[in-house]
Design an enzyme around this catalytic site. Structure first.
Site, PDB file in Angstrom:
ATOM      1  N   HIS A 125      20.027 -35.841  -7.467  1.00  0.00           N
ATOM      2  CA  HIS A 125      19.253 -36.282  -6.304  1.00  0.00           C
ATOM      3  C   HIS A 125      17.771 -35.978  -6.463  1.00  0.00           C
ATOM      4  CE1 HIS A 125      23.017 -37.222  -4.351  1.00  0.00           C
ATOM      5  NE2 HIS A 125      23.467 -36.040  -4.757  1.00  0.00           N
TER       6      HIS A 125
ATOM      7  N   GLU B 162       9.142 -14.234 -11.184  1.00  0.00           N
ATOM      8  CA  GLU B 162       8.334 -13.115 -10.716  1.00  0.00           C
ATOM      9  C   GLU B 162       7.812 -12.230 -11.844  1.00  0.00           C
ATOM     10  OE1 GLU B 162      10.435 -10.586  -7.972  1.00  0.00           O
ATOM     11  OE2 GLU B 162      12.300 -10.785  -9.080  1.00  0.00           O
TER      12      GLU B 162
ATOM     13  N   LYS C 144       6.746  -4.057  -4.018  1.00  0.00           N
ATOM     14  CA  LYS C 144       8.162  -3.700  -3.952  1.00  0.00           C
ATOM     15  C   LYS C 144       8.669  -3.713  -2.520  1.00  0.00           C
ATOM     16  CE  LYS C 144      12.065  -2.340  -5.639  1.00  0.00           C
ATOM     17  NZ  LYS C 144      12.850  -3.430  -6.236  1.00  0.00           N
TER      18      LYS C 144
ATOM     19  N   LYS D 143      14.081 -14.230 -10.719  1.00  0.00           N
ATOM     20  CA  LYS D 143      13.788 -13.147 -11.676  1.00  0.00           C
ATOM     21  C   LYS D 143      12.790 -13.635 -12.724  1.00  0.00           C
ATOM     22  CE  LYS D 143      14.809 -10.337 -10.023  1.00  0.00           C
ATOM     23  NZ  LYS D 143      15.391 -10.360  -8.756  1.00  0.00           N
TER      24      LYS D 143
ATOM     25  N   GLU E 144      18.841 -16.721  -7.892  1.00  0.00           N
ATOM     26  CA  GLU E 144      18.390 -15.369  -8.242  1.00  0.00           C
ATOM     27  C   GLU E 144      17.878 -15.325  -9.689  1.00  0.00           C
ATOM     28  OE1 GLU E 144      17.513 -12.863  -6.770  1.00  0.00           O
ATOM     29  OE2 GLU E 144      17.690 -11.185  -8.121  1.00  0.00           O
TER      30      GLU E 144
ATOM     31  N   ASN F 256      -1.865   2.210   5.850  1.00  0.00           N
ATOM     32  CA  ASN F 256      -0.942   1.137   5.448  1.00  0.00           C
ATOM     33  C   ASN F 256      -0.673   0.300   6.680  1.00  0.00           C
ATOM     34  OD1 ASN F 256      -0.727   2.330   2.987  1.00  0.00           O
ATOM     35  ND2 ASN F 256       1.458   2.816   3.138  1.00  0.00           N
ATOM     36  N   GLY F 257      -0.555  -1.009   6.520  1.00  0.00           N
ATOM     37  CA  GLY F 257      -0.254  -1.871   7.666  1.00  0.00           C
ATOM     38  C   GLY F 257      -1.392  -2.828   7.929  1.00  0.00           C
TER      39      GLY F 257
ATOM     40  N   TRP G  11      -2.944  -2.704  -1.483  1.00  0.00           N
ATOM     41  CA  TRP G  11      -2.528  -4.074  -1.789  1.00  0.00           C
ATOM     42  C   TRP G  11      -3.283  -4.932  -0.785  1.00  0.00           C
ATOM     43  CZ3 TRP G  11       0.147  -8.221   0.465  1.00  0.00           C
ATOM     44  CH2 TRP G  11       0.731  -9.140  -0.411  1.00  0.00           C
TER      45      TRP G  11
ATOM     46  N   CYS H 177       0.822  -1.210   0.000  1.00  0.00           N
ATOM     47  CA  CYS H 177       0.000   0.000   0.000  1.00  0.00           C
ATOM     48  C   CYS H 177       0.859   1.265   0.000  1.00  0.00           C
ATOM     49  CB  CYS H 177      -0.869   0.039   1.241  1.00  0.00           C
ATOM     50  SG  CYS H 177      -1.901  -1.410   1.430  1.00  0.00           S
TER      51      CYS H 177
ATOM     52  N   ARG I 155       5.187   0.082  -6.074  1.00  0.00           N
ATOM     53  CA  ARG I 155       5.155  -0.716  -4.850  1.00  0.00           C
ATOM     54  C   ARG I 155       4.227  -1.923  -4.976  1.00  0.00           C
ATOM     55  NH1 ARG I 155       6.570   2.648  -0.093  1.00  0.00           N
ATOM     56  NH2 ARG I 155       5.118   1.480   1.187  1.00  0.00           N
TER      57      ARG I 155
END
Ligand code: F6R
Length: 622
Positions: A518, A502, A617, A499, A495, A101-102, A75, A2, A27
């Site tokens: 394995h 996402e 973000k 990438k 990484e 927010n929160g 969000w 948010c 964000r």
């Protein structure tokens, strides 16, 4: 996650609020809303599901006038993403509107209590509980709004950054925070522009920087009230006056623009050589063959005498932490543990007072990482922060630290922050090694010299790997990818896979190459692209054998090789070249083509690269 924007002053609020919401889009969010008080004292709230542009379209025929306002990108946490659950929320009387927010953890019990007392609710959100609670408190205590906010917040458990409008008092804006960042921008002349006061609010600096670089970071459990006279008053929840500390933002507007690139992610990928030059400036001293990190110099003994280093991080930052572990252990001979902050904070980890706990975080706001270091602090460990966003919560909660100085990262998928974190952790390892004398002078000097050349080698890598856009088209069919690496390149495999996942929504997994046998080798068939990081260094022969194993099962090989290598190249369906460098620095080069690969696969699949679905973000909720 948010985002909050707020404004009070002489200008029309709506354009400032909308521009601010656009700045906060990076964000991640699923709905947006604005609230203003117009000249006639009407408090309006407009909200819509989807993008900020949808909100703009929905207010085209509405009265959006007013010189005070608040706005929000949501969000979803409590309640699905729709216009009803979007912020701002009205209080029952519609005298108040509020953005938040929160997460309010005890919102259910608060709501039940308020409902018993006759308050009614329109949405499923915890935020509506806040605004109703504030209104109810004001009525029952017959007090002013500021006091009502103070009293109401005392009964709230959870995290919040809030901003409130009151239509009965259009000359004041009230905000408060606990656990979720909130920044007050102070207009020219300390809040007075041409003698007229002006204040801005932002959940980060991006909606503010266009108007002022003078800011006050609200602290936990502080409430602020600002008015058109230029007064800014801050108290804590117990009404004890706090002195606002004015800071100057180190950011410029260009850094928030795409600068001719199609996406922020692409700009940030190409920015890495210059960003890393800035990151190492004044820290890597090639003439004296030295590494100078002030955060270490001031606390040498903590690092030299550390029993152990624990690095807490999430996501991409966790991957860079893993590279940091390998390097610090090798160079400085200190045991290093790398922890997922979200796991660490809920275990009962053994932490000794002579441990150094390092938090690695681009945003400096990740809720789990913040909680992890708070836990470590309660056990007496020394806290060190490696963050990018200046003035964010983690740097303020740690005893010392190093900023990345790679500039604002707007693309949701982290790129330049990753390489900035890796090079900072390497500098940290070198600085500790120097103090502990665990490396010979000769090796230390060679490592400093080579590190200095990395930004130029990154530039070479970017210049010599053109055509990935064409090549990427071939992989839009793929439903899975495997990424393999050994040693320092195992975290690069993790990484690279993250990438791709996402931003293209293709499933991808990173493995240590030898682990293939394995289990994952069962997945290999002619459809499976396997990305192998295979520089002509340490474990080259072993990785060649791993490639052969994949080849004989018809997997498609995409490799990252050292310039001029013919063996792996000959075995690969496609090859990215990087210049030769020491093993420990290969991740800084090898990740670049993998970032570009994920970018171009996502573009070929028509994905929204800068704002991938469901992602935020700055993950300010746990
Ligand atoms: C991936 C990504 C995330 C972040 C993670 C931690 O590209 O950006 O995985 O790395 O959310 O964020 P910070 O570093 O801000 O703590």
């Amino acid at each position: 996650m948010c985002g909050i924007v707020g404004y009070i002053g002489e200008q029309e609020a709506y354009p400032i609020l909308i521009k601010g919401l656009h700045r906060l889009e990076y964000r991640g969010y699923d709905s947006a809303g604005v609230s203003m008080i117009n000249k006639a004292g009407v408090l309006s709230v407009y909200k819509s599901k989807g993008k900020v542009s949808a909100l703009e379209a929905s207010v085209a025929d509405k009265d959006i006038s007013g010189t005070i306002g608040i706005a929000h990108t949501r969000w979803a946490t409590h309640g699905e993403p729709n216009a009803t659950n979007a912020h701002p929320h009205f209080s029952q009387s519609k005298n108040l509107s509020l953005v938040h927010n929160g997460i309010i953890e005890n919102y259910k019990s608060l709501r039940t209590e308020l409902e018993k007392n006759g308050m009614t609710f329109c949405s499923e959100t915890d935020t509506e509980v806040l605004v109703q609670l504030i209104e109810y408190t004001q009525i029952t205590h017959n007090c002013d709004l500021y006091t009502a906010v103070q009293l109401a917040l005392k009964s709230v458990i959870g995290a919040y950054a809030i901003a409130i409008l009151d239509k009965r008092n259009p000359d004041q804006l009230i905000c408060a925070r606990k656990g979720s960042p909130l920044i007050i921008g102070v207009g020219a002349n300390n809040g007075k522009k041409n003698g007229k006061a002006e204040f801005f609010l932002g959940s980060d600096a991006t909606p503010i920087i266009e108007y002022t670089n003078k800011v006050v970071y609200l602290q936990d459990e502080e409430i602020a009230i600002m008015n058109r006279e230029g007064d800014l008053r801050i108290t804590n929840l117990s009404n004890v006056k706090q002195t606002p500390q004015l800071h100057t933002l180190q950011m410029n507007l260009d850094e928030l623009e795409k600068g001719g690139y199609a996406h922020f992610m692409l700009k940030e990928i190409y920015e890495q050589p210059s960003a890393l030059k800035i990151c190492t400036k004044g820290r890597l001293n090639v003439n004296d063959k030295d590494v100078l990190l002030s955060g270490i110099i001031d606390h040498k003994e903590k690092f030299v005498n550390a029993r152990r280093i624990i690095i807490c991080a999430c996501g991409t930052s966790w991957h860079s932490a893993l590279i940091g572990k390998y390097f610090i252990e090798e160079a400085a001979q200190i045991p290093v543990e790398v922890e997922y902050a979200s796991e660490f904070r809920y275990r009962n980890p053994v932490i000794f007072p002579d441990d150094v706990v390092i938090a690695v975080s681009q945003s400096g706001e990740t809720a789990d990482t913040l909680a992890a270091i708070q836990l470590a602090k309660s056990k007496g460990a020394f806290l060190y922060g490696i963050c990018n966003v200046i003035g964010s919560s983690i740097p303020r909660a740690t005893d010392s630290g190093t900023y990345l100085h790679v500039g604002p990262e707007i693309g949701v998928a982290s790129t330049k922050a990753f390489t900035g974190q890796v090079i900072t952790l390497i500098m940290l390892g070198l600085a500790i090694a120097k103090e502990k004398k665990t490396l010979s002078d000769e090796l230390f000097h060679m490592l400093v010299d080579e590190l200095q050349q990395i930004p130029d080698k990154m530039q070479w890598t970017l210049d010599h790997n053109k055509g990935i856009d064409q090549f990427a088209q071939m992989f839009t069919y793929a439903r899975n990818f495997i990424y393999l690496g050994r040693g320092y390149n195992y975290p690069v495999a993790l990484e690279g896979a993250l990438k791709l996942k996402e931003i293209s929504y293709i499933h991808a997994e990173g493995y240590p190459a030898a682990e293939m046998k394995h289990g994952p080798i069962a997945l290999i068939d002619e459809e499976m692209p396997v990305v192998v990081i295979a520089p002509k260094r340490g474990m080259y022969d072993k990785i060649v054998s791993n490639i052969q194993e994949i080849k004989s099962r018809k997997g498609k090989i995409i490799s990252v090789v050292t310039e001029g290598d013919t063996i792996v190249k000959g075995m690969s369906d496609y090859c990215f070249e990087i210049p030769d460098t020491r093993d420990c620095y290969v991740p800084l080069l090898a990740i670049l083509p993998l970032q570009l690969l994920s970018y171009y696969v996502a573009i070929a699949k028509g994905r929204n690269v800068d704002q991938p679905r469901n992602l935020a973000k700055s993950v300010t909720v746990e």
